[in-house]
Motif scaffolding. Structure first.
Motif, PDB file in Angstrom:
ATOM      1  N   TRP A 283      33.871  41.078  35.681  1.00  0.00           N
ATOM      2  CA  TRP A 283      33.773  40.503  37.026  1.00  0.00           C
ATOM      3  C   TRP A 283      32.407  39.865  37.246  1.00  0.00           C
ATOM      4  O   TRP A 283      32.309  38.778  37.827  1.00  0.00           O
TER       5      TRP A 283
ATOM      6  N   LEU B   6      47.544  49.635  41.928  1.00  0.00           N
ATOM      7  CA  LEU B   6      47.992  48.337  42.435  1.00  0.00           C
ATOM      8  C   LEU B   6      48.651  48.477  43.808  1.00  0.00           C
ATOM      9  O   LEU B   6      48.532  47.589  44.664  1.00  0.00           O
TER      10      LEU B   6
ATOM     11  N   LYS C 240      47.820  46.607  47.762  1.00  0.00           N
ATOM     12  CA  LYS C 240      48.871  45.946  48.531  1.00  0.00           C
ATOM     13  C   LYS C 240      49.004  46.521  49.940  1.00  0.00           C
ATOM     14  O   LYS C 240      49.113  45.790  50.925  1.00  0.00           O
TER      15      LYS C 240
ATOM     16  N   THR D  36      36.931  44.486  48.741  1.00  0.00           N
ATOM     17  CA  THR D  36      38.306  44.785  48.347  1.00  0.00           C
ATOM     18  C   THR D  36      38.470  46.293  48.276  1.00  0.00           C
ATOM     19  O   THR D  36      37.488  47.034  48.362  1.00  0.00           O
TER      20      THR D  36
ATOM     21  N   SER E 206      40.662  49.364  46.031  1.00  0.00           N
ATOM     22  CA  SER E 206      41.546  49.725  44.928  1.00  0.00           C
ATOM     23  C   SER E 206      41.480  51.242  44.789  1.00  0.00           C
ATOM     24  O   SER E 206      41.199  51.932  45.758  1.00  0.00           O
TER      25      SER E 206
ATOM     26  N   PRO F  52      39.041  39.231  45.677  1.00  0.00           N
ATOM     27  CA  PRO F  52      40.382  39.568  45.157  1.00  0.00           C
ATOM     28  C   PRO F  52      40.389  39.787  43.643  1.00  0.00           C
ATOM     29  O   PRO F  52      41.128  40.644  43.150  1.00  0.00           O
ATOM     30  N   LYS F  53      39.565  39.042  42.917  1.00  0.00           N
ATOM     31  CA  LYS F  53      39.506  39.203  41.461  1.00  0.00           C
ATOM     32  C   LYS F  53      38.975  40.585  41.098  1.00  0.00           C
ATOM     33  O   LYS F  53      39.474  41.226  40.159  1.00  0.00           O
TER      34      LYS F  53
ATOM     35  N   GLU G 223      41.728  43.045  41.614  1.00  0.00           N
ATOM     36  CA  GLU G 223      42.743  42.857  40.575  1.00  0.00           C
ATOM     37  C   GLU G 223      42.319  43.519  39.261  1.00  0.00           C
ATOM     38  O   GLU G 223      43.114  44.197  38.605  1.00  0.00           O
TER      39      GLU G 223
ATOM     40  N   GLN H  84      44.339  46.664  37.718  1.00  0.00           N
ATOM     41  CA  GLN H  84      44.982  46.528  36.418  1.00  0.00           C
ATOM     42  C   GLN H  84      44.465  47.550  35.416  1.00  0.00           C
ATOM     43  O   GLN H  84      45.234  48.096  34.607  1.00  0.00           O
TER      44      GLN H  84
END
Length: 353
Positions: free
Chosen positions: A56, A124, A128, A149, A151, A268-269, A272, A276
């Motif tokens: 990142w 994930l 969402k 973000t 996660s 967002p990256k 992600e 993942q």
């Protein structure tokens, strides 16, 4: 003549000061470089760093044409997770992550719903559901910290030296855990909760201070729990949410186009990559643990559906207590819970009770 020399000397010194002051923050083309410090708890060999944070940081530099440089500080070099929220707000470092579960007495309390037992099993899904949830219920977060973000880790499992197949096997066992929800659940399981920080769990298991511990499968390999435990019971108890934040002043000092780039692309990256990582590697980590303990009679235990229901049963009471606590804090607890359950269901996530 003396006055002229003094003026010339003053001019030269002024130019030198300007040049020195700019040298550390400019590129070869004289464009200003914004340097942001990113503090993480993992070391540089952990997949969290090698497969998420480091890629990142490179992505940020590429996407901003070198105008933003991320310097990563590993192994809690700039501060621990316990103080992360205050450290980010106070500018001890520019970017970091916090655990809502350990910040329930702050304005992050609404997010703690995602750390409830058996709320999530997959990183994930966290992104969402919780991105939508925060738009509705995290309306009073300090402007000293800017949302990037959210996660999570992979799901927590039970690590022990005696096989844990059913809830009855937990009776009177000393169970290392952290956080109010987890402590409540352990009590419902008739175990004895021992609140020890995760960095001390290896030693606690090694010395027999505790009989078992909970941790994520990826993290467990990092701590070499296979050396001090023989069995893993896969119950997917909960995840630990990771809320990534940037210091408010650091964000506001960025040009508007770069701020927009963070909001629309870079943040967002990051979510992600984290999602993942924990989504794809959990199963492999459990398999690796099984291989490492096989020679000493260890195993991975997967409870039946009926046995798993018994593990999950007490969670309803804990979820209800969360609603009551939200009401006491001046929130609309039931409204928040209803929205959380509805949004989770839309993503194919069933409530555990």
């Amino acid at each position: 003549m003396g006055k002229v020399r003094i003026k010339v000397l003053f001019f030269v010194l002024s130019v030198m000061v300007v040049l020195i002051g700019c040298s550390g923050n400019s590129t070869g083309s004289n464009e200003y470089v914004y340097e942001l410090n990113f503090n993480i708890q993992s070391n540089t060999t952990h997949p969290f760093y090698t497969e998420a944070i480091e890629p990142w940081a490179k992505f940020v530099e590429e996407e901003t044409d070198g105008k933003v440089k991320i310097t990563v500080y590993s192994s809690s070099a700039l501060g621990t997770l316990d103080t992360a929220y205050e450290d980010i707000k106070g500018g001890v470092y520019d970017i970091g992550y916090v655990s809502p579960m350990t910040n329930i007495d702050t304005d992050l309390f609404p997010l703690s719903i995602g750390d409830l037992p058996f709320a999530f099993t997959d990183s994930l899904d966290v992104m969402k559901v919780m991105e939508k949830y925060r738009d509705n219920f995290l309306t009073e977060m300090s402007d000293q910290a800017v949302w990037m973000t959210i996660s999570s880790t992979d799901a927590y499992q039970i690590y022990s030296n005696e096989p844990i197949k059913t809830i009855e096997d937990l009776k009177n066992k000393k169970f290392r855990t952290e956080g109010p929800y987890n402590i409540d659940l352990v009590k419902h399981w008739n175990s004895v909760p021992v609140s020890i920080n995760y960095v001390e769990m290896y030693e606690a298991m090694e010395k027999g201070t505790v009989d078992l511990t909970e941790y994520t499968s990826i993290g467990a390999l990092g701590f070499k729990l296979e050396e001090v435990s023989k069995h893993l019971t896969k119950i997917d108890k909960n995840v630990a949410q990771l809320l990534f934040l940037m210091n408010g002043s650091a964000f506001n000092n960025l040009p508007e186009d770069i701020q927009k780039k963070f909001e629309e692309v870079l943040n967002p990256k990051l979510g992600e990559l984290i999602g993942q990582l924990y989504h794809t590697q959990s199963a492999d980590s459990i398999k690796t643990f099984e291989e490492k303990v096989k020679d000493k009679g260890g195993s991975v235990i997967i409870p039946s559906e009926e046995e798993l229901k018994e593990f999950k049963k007490p969670s309803k009471e804990i979820w209800d207590k969360w609603v009551e606590e939200a009401d006491k804090r001046g929130y609309q607890g039931q409204e928040m819970m209803d929205y959380f359950l509805e949004t989770s269901e839309e993503e194919g996530i069933s409530k555990p009770f």
